[in-house]
Design a protein around this motif. Structure first.
Motif, PDB file in Angstrom:
ATOM      1  N   PHE A  61      -9.902 -11.447   4.009  1.00  0.00           N
ATOM      2  CA  PHE A  61      -8.813 -11.354   4.629  1.00  0.00           C
ATOM      3  C   PHE A  61      -9.042 -10.967   6.144  1.00  0.00           C
ATOM      4  CE2 PHE A  61      -4.763  -9.924   6.120  1.00  0.00           C
ATOM      5  CZ  PHE A  61      -3.574 -10.533   5.500  1.00  0.00           C
ATOM      6  N   ASN A  62      -8.569 -11.499   6.975  1.00  0.00           N
ATOM      7  CA  ASN A  62      -8.691 -11.082   8.431  1.00  0.00           C
ATOM      8  C   ASN A  62      -7.382 -11.034   9.448  1.00  0.00           C
ATOM      9  OD1 ASN A  62     -12.026 -12.323   9.425  1.00  0.00           O
ATOM     10  ND2 ASN A  62     -11.283 -12.312   7.264  1.00  0.00           N
ATOM     11  N   LEU A 105      -2.829  -8.617  -0.185  1.00  0.00           N
ATOM     12  CA  LEU A 105      -4.038  -7.723  -0.043  1.00  0.00           C
ATOM     13  C   LEU A 105      -3.447  -6.420  -0.581  1.00  0.00           C
ATOM     14  CD1 LEU A 105      -7.067  -6.822   1.098  1.00  0.00           C
ATOM     15  CD2 LEU A 105      -5.947  -6.869   3.553  1.00  0.00           C
ATOM     16  N   GLU A 106      -4.065  -5.878  -1.644  1.00  0.00           N
ATOM     17  CA  GLU A 106      -3.686  -4.460  -1.851  1.00  0.00           C
ATOM     18  C   GLU A 106      -4.446  -3.662  -0.943  1.00  0.00           C
ATOM     19  OE1 GLU A 106      -1.378  -4.200  -4.236  1.00  0.00           O
ATOM     20  OE2 GLU A 106      -1.305  -6.442  -4.733  1.00  0.00           O
ATOM     21  N   PRO A 107      -3.775  -2.584  -0.899  1.00  0.00           N
ATOM     22  CA  PRO A 107      -4.306  -1.360   0.037  1.00  0.00           C
ATOM     23  C   PRO A 107      -5.753  -1.203  -0.155  1.00  0.00           C
ATOM     24  CG  PRO A 107      -2.207  -0.633  -0.562  1.00  0.00           C
ATOM     25  CD  PRO A 107      -2.369  -1.834  -1.350  1.00  0.00           C
ATOM     26  N   PHE A 108      -6.548  -1.300   1.202  1.00  0.00           N
ATOM     27  CA  PHE A 108      -8.091  -0.975   0.914  1.00  0.00           C
ATOM     28  C   PHE A 108      -8.373  -0.598   2.388  1.00  0.00           C
ATOM     29  CE2 PHE A 108     -12.507  -2.201   1.242  1.00  0.00           C
ATOM     30  CZ  PHE A 108     -13.106  -1.553   0.046  1.00  0.00           C
ATOM     31  N   MET A 111      -6.211  -1.212   5.247  1.00  0.00           N
ATOM     32  CA  MET A 111      -5.519  -2.730   5.401  1.00  0.00           C
ATOM     33  C   MET A 111      -4.609  -3.116   4.131  1.00  0.00           C
ATOM     34  SD  MET A 111      -8.465  -4.683   7.510  1.00  0.00           S
ATOM     35  CE  MET A 111      -7.486  -6.279   7.378  1.00  0.00           C
ATOM     36  N   ALA A 112      -3.888  -3.868   4.273  1.00  0.00           N
ATOM     37  CA  ALA A 112      -2.975  -4.016   3.300  1.00  0.00           C
ATOM     38  C   ALA A 112      -1.931  -5.293   3.861  1.00  0.00           C
ATOM     39  CB  ALA A 112      -1.941  -3.370   2.690  1.00  0.00           C
ATOM     40  N   ALA A 113      -1.614  -6.438   2.845  1.00  0.00           N
ATOM     41  CA  ALA A 113      -0.695  -7.604   3.421  1.00  0.00           C
ATOM     42  C   ALA A 113       0.151  -8.123   2.187  1.00  0.00           C
ATOM     43  CB  ALA A 113      -1.404  -8.510   4.185  1.00  0.00           C
ATOM     44  N   ASP A 114       1.012  -8.929   2.550  1.00  0.00           N
ATOM     45  CA  ASP A 114       1.845  -9.703   1.597  1.00  0.00           C
ATOM     46  C   ASP A 114       2.539 -10.822   2.284  1.00  0.00           C
ATOM     47  OD1 ASP A 114       3.386 -10.831  -0.421  1.00  0.00           O
ATOM     48  OD2 ASP A 114       4.105  -8.948  -1.140  1.00  0.00           O
ATOM     49  N   ILE A 154       1.851  -7.474   7.661  1.00  0.00           N
ATOM     50  CA  ILE A 154       0.394  -7.123   7.535  1.00  0.00           C
ATOM     51  C   ILE A 154       0.356  -5.659   7.959  1.00  0.00           C
ATOM     52  CG2 ILE A 154      -2.150  -7.645   8.386  1.00  0.00           C
ATOM     53  CD1 ILE A 154      -1.281 -10.463   8.769  1.00  0.00           C
ATOM     54  N   GLU A 155      -0.519  -4.748   7.437  1.00  0.00           N
ATOM     55  CA  GLU A 155      -0.726  -3.667   7.910  1.00  0.00           C
ATOM     56  C   GLU A 155      -2.221  -3.310   8.075  1.00  0.00           C
ATOM     57  OE1 GLU A 155      -0.433   0.866   5.730  1.00  0.00           O
ATOM     58  OE2 GLU A 155       1.212  -0.661   5.525  1.00  0.00           O
TER      59      GLU A 155
END
Length: 363
Positions: A61-62, A105-108, A111-114, A154-155
């Motif tokens: 994920f970018n 993208l679960e928080p890691f 970074m996170a996204a849906d 996106i975070e």
């Protein structure tokens, strides 16, 4: 035991269970997405690949913010389960086949996204890519491509941003044979890597989607190419196909595109369009030619890592930096403006652009 969830669905292509792809060890099955705001900002991209005979699954994920390409890489053992579609924090869910998919993208590590993709028209099928080096299949795959719209957020490091209204982009699905995993050490006397030239330019216009790609040999002769057009909401029978010819400029001292002019012979499409780069995305963030996160490499039961790429600090002629996607402003001959990407990879000599060595830059 080789029965998996995939065997419950009517998708078999051979007498074997779904866990066996029925072809050589380099078989892969892959998802790709990119997206951008109407002005080309906020570029993001996602990929997920399954390698059945290597028993590996990986994903990336970018997102680009303030000149930095923030990447999450993940790799895991597949356990022969091709329907999982999740690697660590990255997952893809098919909400409506051939039309709507959700990426999370679960928080890691900050970074996170849906985000959710919805297609603008039925996907196009690109012609089958078959290319051999001597007797060995270097590539043999099929890809479908679809433009669409995104919604979601996106975070990055506590800064959560909703996607801009009218965020668009492209997604594709490809499957078949490519070089994946560890390099094959078996030599092929008398056969060497012939070089590689690739361009791919999906474009979103207000009234529809334009697609063009070309694989050329080192002399500029195309061995695979197609141009296509899809009106907004077009069904499969309404897609039109034809031909295109690209005149390309390179940034001095690089192999990155500085723009180009594409001439087309496709029903419904503009006769000519020009490309103006608005930024740059490094495809290594999705594993392409990445020295550590190449496609299909075994890294253990589960490994997840964040990487930040400062785009202005890169050596453009290092092999891992050659492959790029440039968000581009696209203008048709009648003044209609669209936005898309200009993807390019040139490895080895390419005489039409004056490249004579394996890694020399444009003069």
């Amino acid at each position: 035991m080789v029965l998996t969830r995939g065997d419950e669905y009517p998708i078999h292509q051979t007498p074997e269970p779904i866990a066996y792809s029925g072809t050589d060890r380099n078989f892969y099955d892959r998802y790709f997405f990119n997206g951008y705001a109407p002005d080309g900002s906020g570029f993001f991209a996602i990929a997920l690949g399954v390698y059945p005979h290597l028993d590996v699954i990986d994903a990336h994920f970018n997102v680009i913010r303030d000149g930095v390409q923030h990447c999450i890489h993940a790799s895991a053992e597949l356990h022969m389960e091709r329907m999982a579609m999740a690697v660590g924090p990255i997952s893809i869910e098919v909400l409506e086949p051939l039309n709507k998919l959700r990426i999370r993208l679960e928080p890691f590590e900050g970074m996170a996204a849906d985000v959710t993709f919805t297609g603008r028209a039925f996907p196009i099928e690109e012609p089958r890519f078959t290319h051999r080096i001597g007797p060995r299949a270097f590539m043999d795959y099929t890809r479908m491509t679809q433009n669409g719209r995104y919604e979601g957020w996106i975070e990055v490091d506590g800064n959560r941003r909703d996607l801009a209204p009218d965020t668009m982009g492209t997604r594709d699905r490809s499957w078949g044979v490519r070089p994946v995993g560890a390099r094959d050490p078996q030599p092929m006397p008398g056969h060497t890597f012939p070089g590689f030239f690739w361009q791919w330019t999906p474009v979103n216009f207000p009234q529809g989607s334009l697609f063009f790609h070309v694989n050329n040999d080192e002399h500029g002769e195309a061995w695979n190419t197609r141009a296509a057009w899809a009106d907004e909401g077009a069904e499969a029978a309404q897609l039109s196909e034809g031909h295109g010819s690209m005149r390309t400029r390179l940034h001095q001292g690089t192999r990155w595109p500085a723009g180009g002019i594409l001439s087309l012979a496709v029903r419904g499409a503009p006769e000519q369009v020009s490309f103006e780069p608005l930024g740059r995305f490094q495809m290594r963030g999705l594993g392409y030619t990445h020295p550590e996160w190449g496609h299909g490499h075994y890294k253990g039961p589960l490994v997840v890592e964040r990487e930040d790429i400062h785009l202005e600090d890169l050596d453009p002629l290092l092999p891992e930096n050659l492959h790029v996607q440039m968000p581009v402003r696209v203008e048709a001959g009648d003044g209609t403006v669209g936005i898309g990407v200009f993807e390019q990879l040139i490895m080895g000599p390419f005489s039409p652009l004056g490249l004579t060595q394996f890694l020399d830059g444009a003069t």
